[in-house]
Design an enzyme around this catalytic site. Structure first.
Site, PDB file in Angstrom:
ATOM      1  N   ALA B  17       0.834  -1.207   0.000  1.00  0.00           N
ATOM      2  CA  ALA B  17       0.000   0.000   0.000  1.00  0.00           C
ATOM      3  C   ALA B  17       0.865   1.253   0.000  1.00  0.00           C
ATOM      4  O   ALA B  17       0.616   2.200  -0.750  1.00  0.00           O
ATOM      5  CB  ALA B  17      -0.940  -0.005   1.208  1.00  0.00           C
ATOM      6  N   PHE B 117      -9.750 -20.066  -4.912  1.00  0.00           N
ATOM      7  CA  PHE B 117      -9.430 -19.649  -3.551  1.00  0.00           C
ATOM      8  C   PHE B 117     -10.709 -19.648  -2.727  1.00  0.00           C
ATOM      9  O   PHE B 117     -11.801 -19.573  -3.280  1.00  0.00           O
ATOM     10  CB  PHE B 117      -8.834 -18.230  -3.579  1.00  0.00           C
ATOM     11  CG  PHE B 117      -7.448 -18.149  -2.994  1.00  0.00           C
ATOM     12  CD1 PHE B 117      -6.361 -18.653  -3.678  1.00  0.00           C
ATOM     13  CD2 PHE B 117      -7.228 -17.548  -1.752  1.00  0.00           C
ATOM     14  CE1 PHE B 117      -5.086 -18.568  -3.153  1.00  0.00           C
ATOM     15  CE2 PHE B 117      -5.955 -17.457  -1.220  1.00  0.00           C
ATOM     16  CZ  PHE B 117      -4.878 -17.964  -1.917  1.00  0.00           C
ATOM     17  N   GLN B 237      -8.859 -11.812  11.614  1.00  0.00           N
ATOM     18  CA  GLN B 237      -8.944 -13.100  10.932  1.00  0.00           C
ATOM     19  C   GLN B 237      -7.906 -14.104  11.437  1.00  0.00           C
ATOM     20  O   GLN B 237      -6.719 -13.786  11.498  1.00  0.00           O
ATOM     21  CB  GLN B 237      -8.733 -12.890   9.435  1.00  0.00           C
ATOM     22  CG  GLN B 237      -8.792 -14.187   8.647  1.00  0.00           C
ATOM     23  CD  GLN B 237      -8.909 -13.913   7.162  1.00  0.00           C
ATOM     24  OE1 GLN B 237      -7.916 -13.629   6.494  1.00  0.00           O
ATOM     25  NE2 GLN B 237     -10.117 -13.970   6.652  1.00  0.00           N
ATOM     26  N   HIS B 239      -6.324 -17.324  10.183  1.00  0.00           N
ATOM     27  CA  HIS B 239      -6.196 -18.131   8.969  1.00  0.00           C
ATOM     28  C   HIS B 239      -6.197 -19.595   9.380  1.00  0.00           C
ATOM     29  O   HIS B 239      -5.497 -19.973  10.320  1.00  0.00           O
ATOM     30  CB  HIS B 239      -4.892 -17.767   8.243  1.00  0.00           C
ATOM     31  CG  HIS B 239      -4.790 -18.314   6.860  1.00  0.00           C
ATOM     32  ND1 HIS B 239      -4.673 -19.651   6.604  1.00  0.00           N
ATOM     33  CD2 HIS B 239      -4.795 -17.697   5.657  1.00  0.00           C
ATOM     34  CE1 HIS B 239      -4.610 -19.840   5.293  1.00  0.00           C
ATOM     35  NE2 HIS B 239      -4.684 -18.669   4.698  1.00  0.00           N
ATOM     36  N   LEU B 249       2.342 -19.085   7.733  1.00  0.00           N
ATOM     37  CA  LEU B 249       1.213 -19.257   6.838  1.00  0.00           C
ATOM     38  C   LEU B 249       1.434 -20.370   5.812  1.00  0.00           C
ATOM     39  O   LEU B 249       2.482 -20.460   5.192  1.00  0.00           O
ATOM     40  CB  LEU B 249       0.990 -17.943   6.088  1.00  0.00           C
ATOM     41  CG  LEU B 249      -0.193 -17.909   5.128  1.00  0.00           C
ATOM     42  CD1 LEU B 249      -1.496 -18.039   5.896  1.00  0.00           C
ATOM     43  CD2 LEU B 249      -0.182 -16.621   4.331  1.00  0.00           C
ATOM     44  N   GLU B 252      -3.910 -20.691   1.313  1.00  0.00           N
ATOM     45  CA  GLU B 252      -5.155 -21.292   0.882  1.00  0.00           C
ATOM     46  C   GLU B 252      -5.014 -21.888  -0.519  1.00  0.00           C
ATOM     47  O   GLU B 252      -5.798 -22.738  -0.920  1.00  0.00           O
ATOM     48  CB  GLU B 252      -6.175 -20.152   0.845  1.00  0.00           C
ATOM     49  CG  GLU B 252      -7.587 -20.513   1.068  1.00  0.00           C
ATOM     50  CD  GLU B 252      -8.362 -19.237   1.364  1.00  0.00           C
ATOM     51  OE1 GLU B 252      -8.119 -18.623   2.418  1.00  0.00           O
ATOM     52  OE2 GLU B 252      -9.182 -18.844   0.535  1.00  0.00           O
ATOM     53  N   ARG B 283     -12.483 -18.189   5.307  1.00  0.00           N
ATOM     54  CA  ARG B 283     -11.512 -18.538   6.349  1.00  0.00           C
ATOM     55  C   ARG B 283     -12.112 -18.666   7.738  1.00  0.00           C
ATOM     56  O   ARG B 283     -11.730 -19.547   8.512  1.00  0.00           O
ATOM     57  CB  ARG B 283     -10.391 -17.500   6.356  1.00  0.00           C
ATOM     58  CG  ARG B 283      -9.524 -17.625   5.127  1.00  0.00           C
ATOM     59  CD  ARG B 283      -8.457 -16.575   5.078  1.00  0.00           C
ATOM     60  NE  ARG B 283      -7.636 -16.777   3.885  1.00  0.00           N
ATOM     61  CZ  ARG B 283      -6.744 -15.902   3.438  1.00  0.00           C
ATOM     62  NH1 ARG B 283      -6.563 -14.759   4.086  1.00  0.00           N
ATOM     63  NH2 ARG B 283      -6.038 -16.151   2.373  1.00  0.00           N
ATOM     64  N   HIS B 370      -3.916 -13.770  11.675  1.00  0.00           N
ATOM     65  CA  HIS B 370      -3.422 -13.462  10.339  1.00  0.00           C
ATOM     66  C   HIS B 370      -3.673 -12.037   9.878  1.00  0.00           C
ATOM     67  O   HIS B 370      -2.772 -11.385   9.359  1.00  0.00           O
ATOM     68  CB  HIS B 370      -4.070 -14.444   9.361  1.00  0.00           C
ATOM     69  CG  HIS B 370      -3.582 -14.333   7.955  1.00  0.00           C
ATOM     70  ND1 HIS B 370      -2.245 -14.397   7.638  1.00  0.00           N
ATOM     71  CD2 HIS B 370      -4.237 -14.159   6.769  1.00  0.00           C
ATOM     72  CE1 HIS B 370      -2.097 -14.269   6.321  1.00  0.00           C
ATOM     73  NE2 HIS B 370      -3.278 -14.101   5.780  1.00  0.00           N
ATOM     74  N   ARG B 412     -12.293 -11.242   5.848  1.00  0.00           N
ATOM     75  CA  ARG B 412     -11.717 -10.970   4.527  1.00  0.00           C
ATOM     76  C   ARG B 412     -11.594 -12.248   3.702  1.00  0.00           C
ATOM     77  O   ARG B 412     -11.216 -13.292   4.225  1.00  0.00           O
ATOM     78  CB  ARG B 412     -10.323 -10.345   4.686  1.00  0.00           C
ATOM     79  CG  ARG B 412      -9.605 -10.157   3.370  1.00  0.00           C
ATOM     80  CD  ARG B 412      -8.305  -9.412   3.511  1.00  0.00           C
ATOM     81  NE  ARG B 412      -7.254 -10.155   4.183  1.00  0.00           N
ATOM     82  CZ  ARG B 412      -6.569 -11.164   3.634  1.00  0.00           C
ATOM     83  NH1 ARG B 412      -6.861 -11.591   2.418  1.00  0.00           N
ATOM     84  NH2 ARG B 412      -5.612 -11.768   4.314  1.00  0.00           N
ATOM     85  N   SER B 417      -6.595  -9.057   0.178  1.00  0.00           N
ATOM     86  CA  SER B 417      -5.698  -8.114   0.862  1.00  0.00           C
ATOM     87  C   SER B 417      -4.708  -7.530  -0.140  1.00  0.00           C
ATOM     88  O   SER B 417      -4.441  -6.326  -0.130  1.00  0.00           O
ATOM     89  CB  SER B 417      -4.952  -8.776   2.011  1.00  0.00           C
ATOM     90  OG  SER B 417      -4.115  -9.793   1.533  1.00  0.00           O
TER      91      SER B 417
END
Lengths: 235, 597
Positions: B17, B117, B237, B239, B249, B252, B283, B370, B412, B417
């Protein structure tokens, strides 16, 4: 199990020169070296300074010399290195404090090889992606994995001799773009890496390949660049 | 005054971002990006599976379906105007990344490759759709590298290893940022017309987390200290698939490639919880299912983990049972070699940390903290809004995980993301630059560094017996045990009391590093104060919300309650206490209904 860490220490605000401190603590054999460094800092000696972030080998912050070899502290388990562990900063870059080195020369070298996609032709008229076959994409896949941790460059004897040498990491990035079928900057980059501070300083010591935590075959990639500068061909 | 810099736009944070914001703002405005890490160390680089966009490269897909899936995934708490905007922007921004050189994987005809996903469906058939655009299992790494490279190309100004400590707000407008230069220990004032926060998440509140050490919620904490609220902080969240005990992680995408979850009895259990999309449910649903299996004694060997199995024989068996097909209609099958090619990093992680080879052995996994759905409230242009009426605070922007637009609502969807950071990073950058062009610098206060200095001094001069590491461990354990996947009034009250105790104890620490150069002990202590503040706001927001929705699952209020709780939480820190208020959710096309996968 009990592990003994011998850690390089240097505080520029106090010390005239470096020394080693030894710490003994309990650890599991599946602990990361980083976990143990965190516990030393958190529970024994808060002044110990080092960089770290992701803790699983993808951000490249914690490349260190562990028992004499460059590794990521977060990707090295105690069982990989035994219960007597010497931790030192990377060689060839100025030590700022303890295990923290000055990364600026490393990133400066990276910037010298035009480390960005160059293609000034207009993208397809429909606004969609430029096409690339899976085979063309596979040609440079390996060198896209680089995380700029500097483990390779600071293991290279040529870089120790002169930090004007671009070093393996910068050359890996050059490879990533030169062999990308969509990129149009190959000629310019080839000219840059053919200069004195470029490919000519690689004497295939192979240290970079052994040091890479991403298992990039760096010496091979540099070899491909050398071949390309000789033949002028990119296949 | 020493160390004063002046820029039209200052971006704080250099993940996806921040880099996108910096890239766009710098086209028309004098811009600086300051970051506590070297940009390529940012946690965007850890994102694996893909970025969502309805390109339809392998099968029919539409932005409207992406929009609906995101609204449904958010458990109807996402603002539908913002979600529609993001999903409509998605294809164009993915092409834009490709034009910047991002090396996406390719389909046989040379287009960007896409994989299924969780929660992404064909809205007609209800079956999983290939929407996640990927570069092996290191899509985030490629986004981070590509954007950093483009910033170098465009001569963006970077201040690497500068820790932002305070945001200056004068006469109701943003006036700049105060930051600590880690290499010297000196404070710097960045006088700016516009400030963009892109500081990432705060998963380090929890014991088992996929988040980097650096993710300490600095942006949100700074904002709270300056009277800006935090939105929907109770929604965090977990995960479903983190490496057991480590929390690292496992994308997914493993399930997207056909991997399934297996309990201690050797059974695939997701069909019992999500009959239609099974292992590719969203999730929150999958994480709760894993907890339920464990609670019923069906963890592996009765312990608190289950298996994620992507061995080719398992994938092929269940793909045949599910009737899964390739885009050309032939039955879907895979081989060990293909799995290695599509998921190289995952396989590397498992070999390194577990000594397990996923091609021949199942992976032990447990849910891992997560992603923060909540954060600094913004509108869809990245402008920070500070009250129930969405009043804009001029000159202040936020984007990415630290922001709450809200496009993720209560949960989410995977791949959103990466989409969020590029879409809203870009628009925050554009907006901030445009704003800067039409405004003058707000004068700095008399002592701009005062508040930052005061915070550091308090930590430096504390002379008690408490230990930062110890307090941090206690916070993480408390939050994981009592503010995790399932919550009750009792567990949350326990957590809140504990956080209050720790907030008091942190005042009585004793630091041993008295130096200025890279004083990471001081930095850790300051970051801990941020984490504690966010843990407090998260828990207080959660305690008040008497329903279950998305990532906020209460055993004492197991149902979603739209009549009373279809609204966003706003939490302020005032006089040492958390104050709550609420604002409505924007609903345009999709009326809330029961959420079934």
């Amino acid at each position: 199990m009990q592990v003994t860490l011998k850690i390089f220490r240097y505080n520029p605000e106090v010390d005239k020169t470096f020394h080693y401190e030894t710490y003994t603590l309990e650890a599991e054999e599946t602990d990361r070296v980083l976990d143990v460094l965190e516990r030393v800092k958190g529970q024994i000696d808060g002044t110990l300074s080092f960089r770290r972030s992701c803790a699983h080998g993808v951000c490249g912050s914690d490349a260190l010399r562990i028992n004499g070899r460059n590794m990521l502290a977060c990707k090295t388990l105690i069982r990989d290195v035994g219960d007597k562990i010497t931790v030192e900063p990377l060689l060839g870059l100025k030590v700022v404090k303890d295990l923290i080195v000055d990364m600026e020369p490393f990133f400066d070298n990276y910037k010298r090889i035009l480390p960005y996609f160059i293609n000034d032709s207009p993208p397809p008229a429909d606004g969609k992606e430029r096409l690339q076959t899976p085979e063309q994409r596979a040609r440079f896949d390996e060198t896209t994995k680089c995380i700029l941790c500097a483990a390779c460059t600071t293991s290279c004897p040529s870089f120790w001799a002169s930090d004007q040498y671009y070093g393996p990491a910068a050359l890996v990035t050059a490879h990533r773009f030169i062999f990308d079928s969509r990129d149009e900057g190959a000629a310019e980059r080839m000219h840059i890496i053919a200069e004195t501070d470029g490919l000519a300083r690689c004497h295939t010591a192979y240290n970079c390949t052994l040091a890479c935590p991403r298992e990039i075959h760096i010496t091979k990639a540099i070899g491909e660049l050398k071949m390309a500068t000789i033949t002028g061909r990119l296949d | 005054m020493a160390n004063v810099h002046q820029f039209d736009v200052v971006v704080v944070g250099a993940g996806g971002a921040g880099l996108m914001a910096g890239l766009y703002a710098s086209r028309t405005a004098k811009t600086a990006v300051i970051s506590k890490l070297y940009p390529t160390r940012s946690h965007t680089g850890a994102a694996q599976g893909g970025i969502g966009a309805a390109l339809g490269n392998l099968e029919e897909d539409r932005p409207e379906w992406h929009t609906y899936d995101t609204v449904k995934g958010s458990d109807y708490l996402g603002d539908q105007d913002a979600i529609e905007f993001m999903c409509n922007e998605a294809p164009q921004i993915v092409y834009e990344l490709e034009h910047m050189g991002l090396p996406f994987d390719r389909t046989p005809d040379g287009r960007i490759a896409q994989r299924p996903f969780g929660g992404h469906t064909n809205n007609v058939t209800g079956k999983p759709v290939r929407r996640a655009c990927h570069a092996a299992d290191r899509t985030g790494h490629m986004i981070l590298q590509t954007l950093y490279q483009q910033c170098i190309k465009n001569n963006v100004n970077f201040f690497d290893e500068f820790q932002a400590l305070d945001v200056l707000i004068e006469n109701g407008k943003a006036a700049g940022v105060v930051a600590l230069e880690l290499a010297t220990g000196e404070l710097h004032t960045f006088h700016a017309k516009a400030v963009i926060f892109a500081t990432g998440g705060h998963g380090r509140i929890w014991e088992i987390t996929s988040n980097a050490y650096a993710l300490t919620g600095d942006g949100i904490a700074l904002a709270l200290r300056r009277g800006i609220p935090a939105e929907d902080m109770e929604f965090f969240q977990f995960h479903p698939t983190g490496i057991y005990k480590l929390g690292i992680l496992i994308t997914e995408g493993v399930r997207g490639e056909g991997g399934v979850l297996i309990n201690g009895k050797g059974e695939r259990f997701m069909p019992n919880y999500a009959p239609k999309v099974k292992d590719l449910a969203s999730r929150d649903v999958v994480s709760r299912a894993i907890y339920m299996e464990i609670r019923e004694g069906r963890g592996i060997n009765g312990s608190n983990y289950v298996y994620l199995d992507v061995r080719p024989e398992t994938v092929n068996k269940f793909a045949a049972l599910d009737g899964r097909t390739n885009p050309d209609g032939t039955p879907y099958t895979t081989t060990g070699e293909q799995i290695l090619k599509k998921l190289p990093d995952i396989i590397d992680f498992c070999r390194t940390y577990l000594g397990v080879d996923p091609v021949t052995q199942p992976m032990p996994i447990q849910p891992t903290a997560h992603y923060a759905m909540g954060g600094i409230p913004t509108n869809m242009y990245g402008e920070v809004v500070v009250d129930e009426k969405n009043t804009v605070l001029p000159g202040l922007y936020a984007a990415g995980e630290c922001a709450c637009v809200s496009v993720h609502g209560a949960n989410r969807l995977g791949t959103n993301s990466l989409l969020d950071i590029v879409v809203f990073g870009k628009h925050a950058g554009l907006r901030a630059a445009e704003y800067a062009k039409g405004t003058d610098f707000t004068p700095l206060p008399a002592d701009p560094q005062g508040f930052a200095r005061q915070q550091l001094e308090a930590l430096r001069s504390a002379n008690g017996k408490e230990n930062v590491f110890q307090i941090s461990q206690e916070m993480k354990k408390e939050m994981f045990d009592n503010m995790g996947v399932f919550r009750t009034q009792e567990t949350m009250t326990h957590a809140l009391n504990k956080i209050h105790e720790l907030q008091e104890r942190v005042k009585h620490i004793k630091l041993s590093d008295t130096g200025r150069i890279f004083n990471t002990e001081l930095l850790n202590a300051w970051e801990l104060t941020n984490l504690l503040d966010l843990a407090e706001v998260t828990t207080a927001s959660a305690l008040a919300r008497q329903e279950s929705r998305g990532g906020h699952a209460r055993e004492d209020f197991p149902k979603r309650d739209d009549a009373n709780w279809l609204k966003h939480t706003l939490a302020w820190k005032k006089n040492g206490k958390v104050e709550l208020n609420y604002k409505p959710v924007v609903i345009t096309k999709y009326q809330p209904k029961e959420r079934v996968y």
